[in-house]
Design a protein around this motif. Structure first.
Motif, PDB file in Angstrom:
ATOM      1  N   UNK A  95       0.773  -1.235   0.000  1.00 50.04           N
ATOM      2  CA  UNK A  95       0.000   0.000   0.000  1.00 50.04           C
ATOM      3  C   UNK A  95       0.800   1.278   0.000  1.00 50.04           C
ATOM      4  N   UNK A  96       2.132   1.173  -0.047  1.00 47.88           N
ATOM      5  CA  UNK A  96       2.965   2.360  -0.142  1.00 47.88           C
ATOM      6  C   UNK A  96       2.949   2.928  -1.551  1.00 47.88           C
ATOM      7  N   UNK A  97       3.505   4.107  -1.698  1.00 51.56           N
ATOM      8  CA  UNK A  97       3.581   4.790  -2.998  1.00 51.56           C
ATOM      9  C   UNK A  97       5.031   4.911  -3.415  1.00 51.56           C
ATOM     10  N   UNK A 112      16.164   3.458  -3.461  1.00 50.16           N
ATOM     11  CA  UNK A 112      14.748   3.616  -3.788  1.00 50.16           C
ATOM     12  C   UNK A 112      14.117   4.502  -2.719  1.00 50.16           C
ATOM     13  N   UNK A 113      12.918   4.977  -3.001  1.00 47.57           N
ATOM     14  CA  UNK A 113      12.184   5.791  -2.019  1.00 47.57           C
ATOM     15  C   UNK A 113      10.700   5.516  -2.187  1.00 47.57           C
ATOM     16  N   UNK A 114      10.018   5.362  -1.046  1.00 47.35           N
ATOM     17  CA  UNK A 114       8.568   5.161  -1.034  1.00 47.35           C
ATOM     18  C   UNK A 114       7.950   6.030   0.054  1.00 47.35           C
ATOM     19  N   UNK A 115       6.658   6.270  -0.078  1.00 42.07           N
ATOM     20  CA  UNK A 115       5.874   6.837   1.002  1.00 42.07           C
ATOM     21  C   UNK A 115       5.057   5.701   1.585  1.00 42.07           C
ATOM     22  N   UNK A 116       5.024   5.601   2.905  1.00 45.08           N
ATOM     23  CA  UNK A 116       4.155   4.593   3.513  1.00 45.08           C
ATOM     24  C   UNK A 116       2.707   5.063   3.339  1.00 45.08           C
ATOM     25  N   UNK A 117       1.722   4.227   3.663  1.00 47.57           N
ATOM     26  CA  UNK A 117       0.330   4.626   3.435  1.00 47.57           C
ATOM     27  C   UNK A 117      -0.092   5.903   4.153  1.00 47.57           C
TER      28      UNK A 117
END
Length: 134
Positions: A95-97, A112-117
């Motif tokens: 569900x991260x972006x 890498x880089x993601x946003x959590x929900x």
């Protein structure tokens, strides 16, 4: 004991945040819930990394993404490119972006880089801060 740094994060829905953290590889090693279902305190571990997580106790604002960063985030140093890729894939599947898909950098690392929900920034990479500074 040498000085150590431990992150703490609060979330509007801390139980959901803990589910996401489990999905990306963290283990919940301590958890104390309130009578209302809130998380008063918890600790998650991934290798040598420990982070504390709790339910929000106020209406906090998470910095928005501007370009490729929110200006604040957590960085996980990883052993190799495969670990970076696996973290990214698990984070997005849970569900991260994706902000920065896994990529090789011009200085010879993978990141890498993601946003959590909940919109908090998590980065992973093979660069290990402090390791090349003596």
């Amino acid at each position: 004991m040498a000085t150590q740094l431990f992150a703490y994060l609060s979330y509007p829905d801390a139980p959901a945040a803990l589910d996401w953290l489990r999905a990306v590889g963290f283990e919940v090693v301590a958890r104390q819930d309130g009578e209302d279902g809130s998380v008063l305190h918890s600790e998650v571990r991934l290798g040598d990394v420990v982070c504390m997580v709790a339910s929000d106790d106020a209406a906090y604002t998470v910095a928005p993404l501007v370009g490729r960063s929110s200006g604040a985030g957590l960085y996980l140093g990883m052993a190799d490119a495969a670990e970076v890729d696996a973290f990214h894939d698990a984070a997005v599947a849970a569900g991260g972006t994706s902000v920065t898909p896994p990529e090789d950098t011009e200085w010879g690392t993978r990141r890498c880089r993601v946003l959590d929900p909940a919109g908090r920034e998590w980065s992973g990479g093979t660069y290990l801060p402090g390791s090349s500074w003596g």
